[in-house]
Design a protein around this motif. Structure first.
Motif, PDB file in Angstrom:
ATOM      1  N   ALA A  85       0.796  -1.008  -0.103  1.00 58.08           N
ATOM      2  CA  ALA A  85       0.189  -0.216   0.124  1.00 58.08           C
ATOM      3  C   ALA A  85       0.878   1.397  -0.084  1.00 58.08           C
ATOM      4  N   ILE A  86       1.919   1.210   0.814  1.00 53.20           N
ATOM      5  CA  ILE A  86       2.875   2.365   0.910  1.00 53.20           C
ATOM      6  C   ILE A  86       3.386   2.376  -0.561  1.00 53.20           C
ATOM      7  N   ARG A  87       3.934   1.285  -0.998  1.00 57.52           N
ATOM      8  CA  ARG A  87       4.829   1.279  -2.350  1.00 57.52           C
ATOM      9  C   ARG A  87       3.745   1.932  -3.358  1.00 57.52           C
ATOM     10  N   ARG A  88       2.506   1.483  -3.493  1.00 58.77           N
ATOM     11  CA  ARG A  88       1.456   2.151  -4.280  1.00 58.77           C
ATOM     12  C   ARG A  88       1.232   3.550  -4.278  1.00 58.77           C
ATOM     13  N   ALA A  89       1.264   4.158  -2.715  1.00 55.63           N
ATOM     14  CA  ALA A  89       1.197   5.682  -2.618  1.00 55.63           C
ATOM     15  C   ALA A  89       2.183   6.394  -3.217  1.00 55.63           C
ATOM     16  N   ILE A  90       3.350   5.842  -2.879  1.00 53.75           N
ATOM     17  CA  ILE A  90       4.971   6.410  -3.638  1.00 53.75           C
ATOM     18  C   ILE A  90       4.631   6.315  -5.113  1.00 53.75           C
ATOM     19  N   ALA A  91       4.288   5.096  -5.733  1.00 56.44           N
ATOM     20  CA  ALA A  91       4.269   5.283  -7.149  1.00 56.44           C
ATOM     21  C   ALA A  91       3.108   6.074  -7.624  1.00 56.44           C
ATOM     22  N   GLU A  92       2.152   6.370  -7.079  1.00 56.65           N
ATOM     23  CA  GLU A  92       1.045   7.247  -7.582  1.00 56.65           C
ATOM     24  C   GLU A  92       1.267   8.921  -7.208  1.00 56.65           C
ATOM     25  N   GLY A  93       2.360   9.008  -6.423  1.00 60.07           N
ATOM     26  CA  GLY A  93       2.649  10.336  -6.341  1.00 60.07           C
ATOM     27  C   GLY A  93       1.765  10.837  -4.957  1.00 60.07           C
ATOM     28  N   GLU A  94       1.182  10.001  -4.467  1.00 63.87           N
ATOM     29  CA  GLU A  94       0.479  10.522  -2.816  1.00 63.87           C
ATOM     30  C   GLU A  94       1.766  10.928  -2.098  1.00 63.87           C
ATOM     31  N   CYS A  95       2.865  10.231  -2.007  1.00 66.58           N
ATOM     32  CA  CYS A  95       3.865  10.377  -1.050  1.00 66.58           C
ATOM     33  C   CYS A  95       5.269  10.656  -1.767  1.00 66.58           C
ATOM     34  N   ARG A  96       5.696  11.904  -1.807  1.00 62.01           N
ATOM     35  CA  ARG A  96       6.868  12.330  -2.539  1.00 62.01           C
ATOM     36  C   ARG A  96       8.063  12.048  -1.712  1.00 62.01           C
ATOM     37  N   PRO A  97       9.268  11.945  -2.590  1.00 63.96           N
ATOM     38  CA  PRO A  97      10.672  11.784  -1.865  1.00 63.96           C
ATOM     39  C   PRO A  97      10.607  13.003  -0.952  1.00 63.96           C
ATOM     40  N   GLY A  98      11.334  12.673   0.227  1.00 69.35           N
ATOM     41  CA  GLY A  98      11.664  13.700   1.122  1.00 69.35           C
ATOM     42  C   GLY A  98      10.514  13.872   2.221  1.00 69.35           C
ATOM     43  N   GLU A  99       9.452  13.513   1.829  1.00 70.49           N
ATOM     44  CA  GLU A  99       7.934  13.702   2.503  1.00 70.49           C
ATOM     45  C   GLU A  99       8.088  12.548   3.765  1.00 70.49           C
ATOM     46  N   ARG A 100       7.613  13.035   4.694  1.00 71.63           N
ATOM     47  CA  ARG A 100       7.541  12.192   6.011  1.00 71.63           C
ATOM     48  C   ARG A 100       6.201  11.460   6.065  1.00 71.63           C
ATOM     49  N   LEU A 101       6.409  10.218   6.461  1.00 72.16           N
ATOM     50  CA  LEU A 101       5.017   9.275   6.866  1.00 72.16           C
ATOM     51  C   LEU A 101       4.541   9.440   8.127  1.00 72.16           C
ATOM     52  N   PRO A 102       3.229   9.272   8.264  1.00 70.50           N
ATOM     53  CA  PRO A 102       2.803   9.397   9.806  1.00 70.50           C
ATOM     54  C   PRO A 102       3.569   8.385  10.630  1.00 70.50           C
ATOM     55  N   PRO A 103       3.526   8.742  11.801  1.00 72.68           N
ATOM     56  CA  PRO A 103       4.098   7.620  12.815  1.00 72.68           C
ATOM     57  C   PRO A 103       3.457   6.224  12.727  1.00 72.68           C
ATOM     58  N   ALA A 104       4.182   5.081  12.833  1.00 75.42           N
ATOM     59  CA  ALA A 104       3.650   3.937  12.862  1.00 75.42           C
ATOM     60  C   ALA A 104       2.527   3.582  13.623  1.00 75.42           C
ATOM     61  N   ARG A 105       2.656   4.167  14.991  1.00 75.42           N
ATOM     62  CA  ARG A 105       1.381   4.058  15.840  1.00 75.42           C
ATOM     63  C   ARG A 105       0.159   4.550  15.191  1.00 75.42           C
ATOM     64  N   ASP A 106       0.380   5.894  14.425  1.00 76.58           N
ATOM     65  CA  ASP A 106      -0.957   6.516  13.766  1.00 76.58           C
ATOM     66  C   ASP A 106      -1.362   5.358  12.702  1.00 76.58           C
ATOM     67  N   LEU A 107      -0.432   5.015  11.969  1.00 81.32           N
ATOM     68  CA  LEU A 107      -0.850   4.059  10.878  1.00 81.32           C
ATOM     69  C   LEU A 107      -1.563   2.800  11.203  1.00 81.32           C
ATOM     70  N   SER A 108      -0.851   2.242  12.327  1.00 82.07           N
ATOM     71  CA  SER A 108      -1.439   0.901  13.054  1.00 82.07           C
ATOM     72  C   SER A 108      -2.928   1.333  13.455  1.00 82.07           C
ATOM     73  N   ARG A 109      -3.191   2.276  13.781  1.00 80.41           N
ATOM     74  CA  ARG A 109      -4.211   2.631  14.479  1.00 80.41           C
ATOM     75  C   ARG A 109      -5.569   2.815  13.298  1.00 80.41           C
ATOM     76  N   ALA A 110      -5.018   3.522  12.347  1.00 80.50           N
ATOM     77  CA  ALA A 110      -5.777   3.746  11.143  1.00 80.50           C
ATOM     78  C   ALA A 110      -6.472   2.592  10.551  1.00 80.50           C
ATOM     79  N   LEU A 111      -5.278   1.568  10.381  1.00 81.40           N
ATOM     80  CA  LEU A 111      -5.369   0.298   9.808  1.00 81.40           C
ATOM     81  C   LEU A 111      -5.948  -0.815  10.557  1.00 81.40           C
ATOM     82  N   GLY A 112      -6.131  -0.582  11.864  1.00 77.68           N
ATOM     83  CA  GLY A 112      -6.687  -1.464  12.782  1.00 77.68           C
ATOM     84  C   GLY A 112      -5.709  -2.838  12.935  1.00 77.68           C
ATOM     85  N   MET A 113      -4.371  -2.520  13.100  1.00 73.53           N
ATOM     86  CA  MET A 113      -3.579  -3.660  13.274  1.00 73.53           C
ATOM     87  C   MET A 113      -2.605  -3.331  14.126  1.00 73.53           C
TER      88      MET A 113
END
Length: 115
Positions: free
Chosen positions: A20-48
């Protein structure tokens, strides 16, 4: 960043997160140099579990798509937007080769034998 996981996908969850992150990078949703949300936030959003998300993030770091910056979080690596397309094509090639009965070492030998 909106990650979309396919509930019908039978791959391990950490691979789905990485995809999913690979896809977000490939589609330009996340650009080089851009920070990702913290892993805790991602885990809460994904329910895992956060460790599942971290495992997916580490996979992408090993592929050179993400950089872990102490005290500054996880960011998309320079050139990641170009590399992700190539990595996807290589994955497809490995899957096609496996379907035909070839292993990774067979592919490496084929590549070495090319002009």
């Amino acid at each position: 960043m909106l990650l979309r996981l396919n509930v019908a996908d039978n791959r391990p969850l950490h691979e789905q997160v990485a995809g999913a992150i690979r896809r977000a990078i490939a589609e330009g949703e996340c650009r080089p140099g851009e920070r990702l949300p913290p892993a805790r936030d991602l885990s809460r959003a994904l329910g895992m579990n956060v460790n599942t998300v971290l495992r997916g993030l580490r996979t992408l770091r090993e592929e050179g798509l993400l950089e872990f910056r102490r005290g500054r979080g996880v960011a998309v690596a320079d050139g990641a937007d170009q590399r992700s397309a190539l990595v996807d094509r290589v994955r497809d090639l490995v899957a096609d080769a496996a379907h035909l009965g070839y292993g990774k070492s067979d592919l490496i030998d084929m590549i070495r034998g090319m002009p």
